[in-house]
Design a protein around this motif. Structure first.
Motif, PDB file in Angstrom:
ATOM      1  N   ARG A 389       0.819  -1.214   0.000  1.00  0.00           N
ATOM      2  CA  ARG A 389       0.000   0.000   0.000  1.00  0.00           C
ATOM      3  C   ARG A 389       0.850   1.261   0.000  1.00  0.00           C
ATOM      4  O   ARG A 389       0.484   2.281  -0.591  1.00  0.00           O
ATOM      5  N   ALA A 390       2.033   1.197   0.655  1.00  0.00           N
ATOM      6  CA  ALA A 390       2.881   2.381   0.745  1.00  0.00           C
ATOM      7  C   ALA A 390       3.788   2.532  -0.464  1.00  0.00           C
ATOM      8  O   ALA A 390       4.137   3.667  -0.836  1.00  0.00           O
ATOM      9  N   ALA A 391       4.181   1.433  -1.092  1.00  0.00           N
ATOM     10  CA  ALA A 391       5.120   1.510  -2.222  1.00  0.00           C
ATOM     11  C   ALA A 391       4.375   1.889  -3.495  1.00  0.00           C
ATOM     12  O   ALA A 391       4.375   3.044  -3.919  1.00  0.00           O
ATOM     13  N   SER A 392       3.795   0.960  -4.148  1.00  0.00           N
ATOM     14  CA  SER A 392       2.976   1.218  -5.343  1.00  0.00           C
ATOM     15  C   SER A 392       1.797   0.279  -5.248  1.00  0.00           C
ATOM     16  O   SER A 392       1.928  -0.943  -5.435  1.00  0.00           O
ATOM     17  N   PHE A 393       0.647   0.820  -4.919  1.00  0.00           N
ATOM     18  CA  PHE A 393      -0.497  -0.013  -4.563  1.00  0.00           C
ATOM     19  C   PHE A 393      -0.961  -0.813  -5.779  1.00  0.00           C
ATOM     20  O   PHE A 393      -1.453  -0.261  -6.766  1.00  0.00           O
ATOM     21  N   ARG A 394      -0.794  -2.139  -5.672  1.00  0.00           N
ATOM     22  CA  ARG A 394      -1.244  -3.066  -6.710  1.00  0.00           C
ATOM     23  C   ARG A 394      -2.010  -4.203  -6.027  1.00  0.00           C
ATOM     24  O   ARG A 394      -1.411  -5.097  -5.430  1.00  0.00           O
ATOM     25  N   SER A 399      -3.742 -10.502  -3.693  1.00  0.00           N
ATOM     26  CA  SER A 399      -5.109 -10.983  -3.907  1.00  0.00           C
ATOM     27  C   SER A 399      -5.430 -12.223  -3.080  1.00  0.00           C
ATOM     28  O   SER A 399      -6.593 -12.491  -2.786  1.00  0.00           O
ATOM     29  N   GLU A 400      -4.401 -13.004  -2.702  1.00  0.00           N
ATOM     30  CA  GLU A 400      -4.643 -14.230  -1.935  1.00  0.00           C
ATOM     31  C   GLU A 400      -5.256 -13.927  -0.574  1.00  0.00           C
ATOM     32  O   GLU A 400      -6.107 -14.678  -0.072  1.00  0.00           O
ATOM     33  N   THR A 401      -4.861 -12.839   0.052  1.00  0.00           N
ATOM     34  CA  THR A 401      -5.348 -12.492   1.389  1.00  0.00           C
ATOM     35  C   THR A 401      -6.378 -11.375   1.360  1.00  0.00           C
ATOM     36  O   THR A 401      -6.731 -10.851   2.420  1.00  0.00           O
ATOM     37  N   LEU A 402      -6.851 -11.006   0.193  1.00  0.00           N
ATOM     38  CA  LEU A 402      -7.809  -9.909   0.080  1.00  0.00           C
ATOM     39  C   LEU A 402      -9.179 -10.492  -0.254  1.00  0.00           C
ATOM     40  O   LEU A 402      -9.639 -10.434  -1.387  1.00  0.00           O
ATOM     41  N   ALA A 447      -7.484  -1.102   5.824  1.00  0.00           N
ATOM     42  CA  ALA A 447      -6.783  -0.025   5.124  1.00  0.00           C
ATOM     43  C   ALA A 447      -6.634  -0.343   3.640  1.00  0.00           C
ATOM     44  O   ALA A 447      -6.751   0.559   2.783  1.00  0.00           O
ATOM     45  N   THR A 448      -6.379  -1.599   3.306  1.00  0.00           N
ATOM     46  CA  THR A 448      -6.249  -1.970   1.897  1.00  0.00           C
ATOM     47  C   THR A 448      -7.582  -1.847   1.172  1.00  0.00           C
ATOM     48  O   THR A 448      -7.646  -1.358   0.038  1.00  0.00           O
TER      49      THR A 448
END
Length: 1207
Positions: A389-394, A399-402, A447-448
């Motif tokens: 989330r802090a670097a480059s949000f992709r 996706s495995e934990t989302l 947050a994500t």
């Protein structure tokens, strides 16, 4: 511990390892045996870990083992033994001692071992050691799975464990260096990077063939990033952002303002005169120890800092009440180490994260991991999702934990840790740390999802909306934060946990409020726990409504119409008594004592004009209570029955209170009727209101937690202070409950904030403090008691009284209060109590209620007032006599088992047990205990068995058995509870289809199943039945045997509806709802019955093949046998039709005579199928030849399954 204090044998073993000459290590010939001896010594060390301490003091690892590892790694046996020894020496100190010792002596040994481990960590921070380990690991991973031996897998695991142990060693806080400097941990990480071990870890994490090492890799990665901050790590090498520069500038400005204020204060404290001439002052209005005013012996500039606590010894806080300390320390590593870790994180997210987290989740769900390994999963989830989330949000990288499943998994573990922290008080701190990890993971998930809302991709925003819709709908996710706030314990949970909890709650409320505004209306799940009482039989509607004759004249007027109906019913011989039971089987009153109630029920039916029901009840009661001819003799004539019913109609029978009179009393006596109550969780849906949900946070426990965190506002970040003020502003402004913050400790905090020299940096806090203070002084101008209310924390009821006026709540609840007692009523109550207290066999309170004709009172009100008047000592004196025994002793359990075994074959098992048990208990208690002991699998096994009265003389034996067998399923349906019968009625046409299909015989079902391809499952079922019969013959006792399908074909068959119908036909019991999974062969079937049932499952083709072996036949008899089978089938169908007609009352005598004249021919037993060659040899003589003179084996045959008591 010095070297000269070592054990002699241990010293000799260490000397036999070898010696170091310059940079070259020369090993001794017995080096391998010496290493094995050291491993053996460590295995037998004492509880103080003396061998480990002696080896650490001698620096064996630094001076001998590491040189052997780096210079003699070609010697594979020696290398393996050294790795084993190193893994043992470097294992964590907590694992060595079990837990943190509390005794001073053991604590000293623990700290000594920890010191040696820190020395080992410094020695391992070299490229040579990790170079050898990475090279060896690379060679082992190059081997394919078919080439890799068991020793290779053990060596891979030991290398990973060694790296894990070294990284696990905590840092020495006394020698810990400042930020941006290389610590021992940083040097270790840099050595791992130079040796290439990090690339091997990435390979293990990304390879699907190396899934067995996934938990080891995840644990090593978590230890590598132990002290790192993901947000700071993501910004390494990208330059300082404007936001970071502004934050640093604000922090420096706060420090500068405080420094200027301190200088100004010190300048004011300097007096113009010498300190000898400071003078003494009298402070008027402030009393000293005596009655005089306080004398102040310092300068006036120090008067502001005066306190009565000056010079006093501070009170020592006990350890059990001290606040929990922070254990996690974050520091900034050297720049090159941070750059390496940043690149490692990026590669890990792109190539390894989804596959590794899926593999670890699978290990956790299948319980392949060790205890508490899920904490590494939650740490990795929180860390890498924050880095992404802090670097480059992709979102695709995580996706495995989302998903909603991940939310559920985290919430489940968080709730489990929360409950364990409350129950396991000794390990409460450990459970609190695990709960903090779960909370961080939950916070990062939210947050994500919140970051996905502002994504430019429409698909990402739609996924976020779906996740939020599921999360906000479920009640557990909304109630989680309330539970954590209410049970927050400062002694177990550190301040960082409270900070994360406040920030997570702020984020959740912000997302929920935004989601409600965008949706307009939100429907959510709602769960309520309600007490459901067992249904008690009440009178018919006519009786309840009161439209019944009461006077004798009205009764006489009603009787002629009833007499005509009774004469018609008495002449009808088809009046069924099967569906009417004259007693309540679920009542605590024994059946023998329910005769009076049955008489009242007969009278109620007559009063309501229901003559057939009254006559049926009379005849059923005559069969249950034949003694004394209370309900007439067995050979009574119909005219005598009608006269008896007339006497019952006009008799003054004693009645209990009506439901309306008992309504208020039952609500007061819920605690006395716990046996009759069941807690049911009702799930419903309702429209969500955000303000109503926010009101749940308006309680003193939540406010105190927020104020506790606000006290450290100087150490908090700006975001944390914003979260605190936002929540308090919601409670004070949005809910109009400013009085929740009217507390003296809060005002002291506001005073410290307003007098802070750097108050300009906390503008939001200052504005809120001034708002609350203004509201308080405005209220104090109207309510002078507000100053006293400052001493207490308040709830919403007190807040309403403070703002709306005292007594406002009493006016609202006056209608619900019990009426007061007048002096006349108290005198009357005293007279009634004194007159009835000594009467034996009478309830005093019931007698008082019967004669108390004033304001209606409940039983509980009368009992409490008797205690207040001093006429009784306690409420317990008026408890009703009942069976409130809860605890079971060992002897009572043995007695219950003995009674169950004695009466298990009777018609009324529960009734006989209640009649013969020594310690009387209710039916519900006995049923629960029987279920807990495993004597019965479900409650329906204890239902009273009701026999069907069949005219055995109508049909021959074969037809009678056929009829009984067809009625088995119908009898089972009658014994089902009310809920099941209601569900079947709702089924409508579907239930009719099921009943129609039950008419098929088990042979027809078996033949159709054979044609559908279920031959193998039928053979498996037959083998299970035969095996159960053999076991029951050998053991001499029987118990329910589950049918466990182990193949896919058998599982599909057990799920097939037609196969399940066959199981019911054979007497196999379906699984009990919520308690069992598999079908069971009931314990009541004898071995003979099981073999009959198994024989009926044989295939017709198989019988035809066996026919020449069993009995030779003439070819000319083939046609006659087929005609005989058709004739037999026709007779069976006619008998089946007659059974259904007779049950419905439609059979004619001619049909019965026609069937009676055609007896059914019995068939001999079929050949049993054995499931093994040994059993076939044992029973070869028994099954090879049929009986002499028996007819040929028929295709179709129907057997009767009976209880043992019917045989």
């Amino acid at each position: 511990m010095d070297l000269h204090m070592m054990n002699c044998e241990l010293l000799a073993t260490c000397s036999a390892l070898g010696y170091l000459e310059g940079d070259t290590y020369h090993k001794e010939p017995d080096c391998l045996e010496s290493v094995k001896d050291l491993i053996r010594y460590l295995r037998h060390e004492d509880e103080t870990r003396d061998v480990r301490q002696q080896l650490g003091a001698a620096q064996i690892l630094q001076s001998d083992l590491l040189p052997i590892l780096t210079q003699h790694h070609q010697d594979k046996p020696l290398f393996d033994a050294v790795i084993r020894l190193m893994v043992n020496l470097t294992q964590p100190a907590l694992l060595c001692f079990g837990n943190l010792p509390k005794e001073p002596s053991f604590r000293h040994h623990f700290l000594q071992v920890l010191t040696y481990l820190q020395a080992y960590k410094e020695a391992f921070a070299s490229e040579k050691a990790f170079g050898v380990l990475s090279e060896t690991l690379y060679e082992l991973l190059q081997l394919g799975w078919e080439e890799r031996q068991e020793e290779d897998n053990l060596l891979i695991e030991r290398i990973l464990l060694l790296v894990r142990n070294i990284l696990h060693v905590p840092a020495d806080l006394d020698q810990e260096k400042i930020d941006d400097d290389a610590s021992a941990h940083d040097q270790l990480l840099w050595a791992i990077h130079l040796s290439g071990l990090d690339d091997l870890l990435l390979f293990l994490a990304s390879s699907s063939a190396e899934e067995q090492w996934s938990l080891h890799v995840l644990e090593i990665v978590s230890l590598m990033f132990r002290d790192q901050n993901p947000e700071q790590l993501a910004g390494v090498g990208q330059g300082r952002l404007a936001q970071e520069r502004s934050a640093d500038f604000a922090e420096l400005e706060v420090l500068r303002q405080r420094e200027m204020a301190e200088k100004k204060t010190r300048a004011l404290q300097r007096g113009n005169r010498h300190s000898r001439f400071g003078g003494s002052y009298i402070v008027q209005g402030l009393k000293s120890i005596g009655e005089r005013d306080l004398i102040f012996h310092k300068g006036l500039h120090n008067l502001r800092n005066y306190s009565s606590d000056l010079g006093k010894q501070p009170k020592k806080v006990p350890k059990r009440r001290q606040a929990a300390r922070e254990l996690s320390i974050q520091r900034r590593s050297a720049l090159n180490v941070r750059l390496f870790l940043r690149d490692f994180c990026s590669e890990f997210l792109e190539n390894c994260y989804n596959r590794l987290m899926g593999s670890v989740k699978d290990h956790l769900l299948r319980e392949k991991a060790q205890q508490h390994d899920e904490t590494y999963y939650m740490w990795a989830l929180a860390f890498f999702m924050a880095f992404n989330r802090a670097a480059s949000f992709r979102p695709g990288l995580v996706s495995e934990t989302l998903s909603v499943r991940t939310f559920h998994f985290i919430e489940q573990n968080l709730t489990n840790y929360y409950e364990m922290m409350l129950t396991d008080r000794k390990e409460a701190a450990s459970w609190a740390r695990r709960m903090h990890l779960a909370l961080k993971a939950y916070q990062e998930l939210l947050a994500t999802v919140n970051e996905m809302d502002i994504s430019p991709d429409e698909a990402v925003r739609e996924s976020s909306r779906i996740i939020k819709n599921n999360i906000f709908y479920v009640m557990e996710y909304r109630e989680l934060f309330l539970a954590l706030f209410r049970k927050f314990d400062e002694r177990c949970q550190p301040r960082s946990f409270l900070r994360d909890l406040v920030e997570t709650t702020h984020l959740f409320l912000k997302m929920l409020e935004r989601f409600c505004r965008s949706r307009g209306n939100l429907v959510v799940q709602n769960k309520q726990k309600k007490r459901r009482k067992k249904k008690k039989k009440v009178l018919d509607q006519a009786i309840v409504s009161g439209n019944v004759p009461s006077s004798p004249e009205e009764v006489e007027a009603v009787w002629p119409a009833l007499a005509e109906q009774l004469q018609c019913c008495a002449q009808n011989s088809e009046l069924s008594m099967d569906s009417v039971v004259p007693f309540d089987a679920a009542s605590e009153v024994p059946v023998e004592e329910q005769r009076a109630e049955a008489m009242v029920r007969i009278q109620d039916c007559l009063l309501a004009g229901q003559a057939p029901q009254a006559l049926t009840l009379l005849r059923s009661a005559r069969e249950v209570w034949p003694e004394g001819d209370v309900f007439g003799s067995q050979d009574i004539f119909p005219e005598e029955e009608i006269q008896l019913l007339k006497q019952i109609l006009s008799a003054p029978l004693p009645r209990q209170q009506g439901p309306e009179e008992r309504g208020a009393e039952e609500e007061e006596e819920e605690e006395e009727e716990e046996e009759e109550e069941l807690q049911v969780v009702q799930v419903s849906e309702k429209e969500f209101n955000f303000l109503d949900y926010l009101k749940r946070f308006a309680c003193s426990t939540v406010v105190r937690a927020y104020v506790l965190l606000l006290r450290s506002y100087q150490q908090n970040s700006a975001h944390t202070n914003h979260c605190i003020v936002k929540m308090l502003h919601r409670l004070a402004h949005d809910l109009k409950m400013e009085a929740l913050l009217f507390q003296l400790s809060v005002f002291c905090l506001f005073n410290r904030l307003l007098s802070d020299p750097a108050a300009g940096a906390y503008k939001e806090l200052v504005t809120f403090a001034k708002y609350i203070l203004g509201k308080f002084f405005a209220l104090a101008a109207v309510n002078q008691k507000a100053f006293v209310e400052l001493l207490f924390w308040k709830n919403t009821a007190v807040v309403r009284e403070m703002t709306e006026g005292y007594g406002s709540l009493d006016d609202r609840s006056s209608s619900r209060r019990a009426p007061t007692w007048s002096p006349e009523e108290e005198a009357h109550l005293r007279e009634l109590y004194l007159a009835n207290k000594d009467v034996e066999g009478q309830d005093v309170v019931e007698a008082i209620l019967a004669h108390l004709n004033t304001v209606p009172r409940t039983r509980k009100q009368i009992i409490h007032h008797l205690v207040q008047m001093g006429l009784a000592d306690s409420v317990k004196d008026f408890q009703r006599k009942g069976t409130h025994i809860v605890l079971w002793t060992g002897d009572q359990e043995l007695e219950l088992q003995r009674l169950f075994e004695e009466f298990r074959d009777s018609d009324d098992v529960l009734g006989h047990i209640m009649k013969n048990i020594t310690a009387k208990r209710s039916r519900a208690r006995i049923v629960d205990k029987l279920l807990a002991l495993g004597l019965v699998a479900e409650r329906r096994e204890l239902y009273k068995k009701r026999r069907k009265k069949l005219a055995s003389s109508i049909l021959p034996n074969g037809a009678e058995s056929l009829k009984d067998f067809c009625q088995e399923d119908l009898e089972e349906e009658e014994n089902l509870p009310e809920e099941d019968s209601e569900e079947e009625e709702e089924g409508g046409s579907e239930a009719e289809q099921v009943q129609g299909s039950l008419v098929l015989s088990n042979e027809n079902l078996g033949q159709s199943l054979h044609q559908e391809g279920f031959s193998i499952p039928l053979l498996w079922l037959q083998n299970c039945l035969i095996r159960a019969a053999d076991d029951r013959e050998e053991d001499g006792c029987s118990q329910a045997v589950p049918l466990v399908p182990l193949t896919e074909e058998n599982e599909e068959a057990m799920e097939n509806e037609q196969f399940q119908q066959l199981l019911r036909k054979l007497g196999v019991r379906p699984p009990a709802s919520g308690q069992e999974t598999f079908w069971r062969i009931p314990a009541k079937l004898s071995p003979t019955q099981l073999r009959r049932v198994a024989a009926s499952l044989s295939q017709p083709e198989e019988e035809q093949k066996l026919q020449p072996e069993l009995q030779p036949k003439v070819p000319g008899e083939q046609g006659s046998d087929e005609e005989h089978c058709k004739e037999h089938r026709a007779q069976a169908l006619r008998a089946l039709l007659l059974a259904h007609k007779k049950k419905a009352g439609l059979a004619s005598p001619e049909e019965e005579d026609a069937i009676g004249k055609e007896p059914l021919k019995a068939a001999p037993k079929k050949r049993q199928l054995l499931d093994s060659d040994e059993e076939q040899e044992e029973d070869e003589g028994r099954n090879r030849a049929p009986e002499l003179g028996a007819p040929g084996i028929q295709k179709k045959k129907r057997y009767q399954i009976e209880d043992d008591e019917d045989d």
